[in-house]
Write a protein that holds these residues in place. Sequence first.
Motif, PDB file in Angstrom:
ATOM      1  N   PHE A 186      -7.231   2.018  12.718  1.00 15.08           N
ATOM      2  CA  PHE A 186      -7.102   3.449  12.990  1.00 15.08           C
ATOM      3  C   PHE A 186      -6.620   4.291  11.820  1.00 15.08           C
ATOM      4  O   PHE A 186      -6.658   5.510  11.901  1.00 15.08           O
ATOM      5  N   TYR A 187      -6.130   3.676  10.751  1.00 15.51           N
ATOM      6  CA  TYR A 187      -5.676   4.437   9.593  1.00 15.51           C
ATOM      7  C   TYR A 187      -6.667   4.281   8.442  1.00 15.51           C
ATOM      8  O   TYR A 187      -6.718   3.223   7.813  1.00 15.51           O
ATOM      9  N   PRO A 188      -7.464   5.313   8.124  1.00 17.44           N
ATOM     10  CA  PRO A 188      -8.417   5.207   7.006  1.00 17.44           C
ATOM     11  C   PRO A 188      -7.736   4.903   5.683  1.00 17.44           C
ATOM     12  O   PRO A 188      -8.299   4.190   4.844  1.00 17.44           O
ATOM     13  N   TRP A 189      -6.518   5.414   5.478  1.00 19.66           N
ATOM     14  CA  TRP A 189      -5.846   5.180   4.202  1.00 19.66           C
ATOM     15  C   TRP A 189      -5.534   3.700   3.997  1.00 19.66           C
ATOM     16  O   TRP A 189      -5.566   3.208   2.860  1.00 19.66           O
ATOM     17  N   PHE A 190      -5.257   2.982   5.089  1.00 19.82           N
ATOM     18  CA  PHE A 190      -4.957   1.555   4.952  1.00 19.82           C
ATOM     19  C   PHE A 190      -6.224   0.771   4.619  1.00 19.82           C
ATOM     20  O   PHE A 190      -6.200  -0.146   3.789  1.00 19.82           O
ATOM     21  N   ARG A 191      -7.340   1.153   5.240  1.00 21.13           N
ATOM     22  CA  ARG A 191      -8.601   0.484   4.927  1.00 21.13           C
ATOM     23  C   ARG A 191      -9.000   0.729   3.470  1.00 21.13           C
ATOM     24  O   ARG A 191      -9.487  -0.175   2.777  1.00 21.13           O
ATOM     25  N   SER A 227       0.829  -1.207   0.000  1.00 18.92           N
ATOM     26  CA  SER A 227       0.000   0.000   0.000  1.00 18.92           C
ATOM     27  C   SER A 227       0.861   1.255   0.000  1.00 18.92           C
ATOM     28  O   SER A 227       0.656   2.171  -0.811  1.00 18.92           O
ATOM     29  N   ILE A 228       1.832   1.298   0.905  1.00 15.08           N
ATOM     30  CA  ILE A 228       2.669   2.495   1.003  1.00 15.08           C
ATOM     31  C   ILE A 228       3.557   2.640  -0.230  1.00 15.08           C
ATOM     32  O   ILE A 228       3.802   3.754  -0.707  1.00 15.08           O
ATOM     33  N   SER A 229       4.027   1.528  -0.766  1.00 14.33           N
ATOM     34  CA  SER A 229       4.893   1.587  -1.947  1.00 14.33           C
ATOM     35  C   SER A 229       4.124   1.981  -3.201  1.00 14.33           C
ATOM     36  O   SER A 229       4.655   2.691  -4.068  1.00 14.33           O
ATOM     37  N   PHE A 231      -7.435  -2.965  -3.178  1.00 15.89           N
ATOM     38  CA  PHE A 231      -6.692  -4.183  -3.485  1.00 15.89           C
ATOM     39  C   PHE A 231      -7.634  -5.367  -3.701  1.00 15.89           C
ATOM     40  O   PHE A 231      -7.521  -6.098  -4.698  1.00 15.89           O
ATOM     41  N   PHE A 232      -8.571  -5.564  -2.791  1.00 18.46           N
ATOM     42  CA  PHE A 232      -9.444  -6.739  -2.867  1.00 18.46           C
ATOM     43  C   PHE A 232     -10.534  -6.610  -3.929  1.00 18.46           C
ATOM     44  O   PHE A 232     -11.164  -7.602  -4.288  1.00 18.46           O
TER      45      PHE A 232
END
Length: 328
Positions: free
Chosen positions: A301-306, A52-54, A312-313
């Motif tokens: 807690f991180y909306p960007w990760f969700r 995600s970060i990359s 992705f899915f």
Amino acid sequence: MDQTGSPQLCFPNFNTSCRRLLRPPSEAVLLYTLLGFASLLTVTLNSLVIFSISHFRQLHTPTNTLLLSLAVCDMLLGLLVMPIEGLRYIETCWLLGRLLCALSPYIFYCLISASLGHMVLISIVRYLTICDPLKHSSKITMTNVKMCILLCWTSSVIYNGLILMDHMGNPDRFSSCHGECVVVISYIPGTIDLFFTFVGPCTVMAVLYMRVFLVALTQMRVIRSQAAATSDRLAPTAKKSHMKAARTLGILIVVFLMCYCPYYYPTFVGEDTSTRLSYYSILTWIELLNSCLNPLIYAMFYPWFRKALKLFFTFRILQAQSREVMIM
């Protein structure tokens, strides 16, 4: 005759072989299933953080770069350390040979130290972001963060090489029979290591976060007192985001400390830290649990990760220009 549960030899062809306690088949299958699940879950979740970060350009920030490097560390713990420590506990024998006996504790200690170093760096970045907002952009640059990450990994490699030099040079020195891999850190070096790699860094993190939350509370009071004019909402919004980020990273550190503190129990009670301790496996797996919990905290807690997981899915990650998606 059923020999399950009775002592056997780890290596029947060796007269000096250690004894081995055979587990019932159902217990062995259950333990291997749990081991595989824990290792796979840790590797998968941290791989998603790394991807995600990359992938998304908007996530290429100094703080997220630290999170990415921490996720690499956690992924390697799940990929390399968990299977070895699980095999040690389930089989009650060391079956991986002399070379891995020398290297596996070194890899374990390096990754653990690197994790702690990343937590300290994250604390410093968050402190400068909230407590010194006018200068943090000039201090917290991608170049500076990458140099700090390199220094963190390098220091961990060198420091743990010194700590485990004797073990790596002679991994059999504490073994009483063939089929053991015993790592012993005596009380005095263990005490020095406790203060140098745990108490000191944790004190730094605690002091920085006390300062961060005091400043964040002050900012929240300012937010409540500001007028609701449109031109005045941008600053409060930024301050709220800082408060949420500080709270999330604070949770990361609290969970980190809860998982890592038990590992130093032998030093606290005046014992040598040794793999022969009856409770060593429990301390180790509590510590390793942190590697799986970190990405779960991101998801909560991180909306960007969700949002990244959703993209992705749903395979939207395969679309053209998906790297440019505004994810924050």
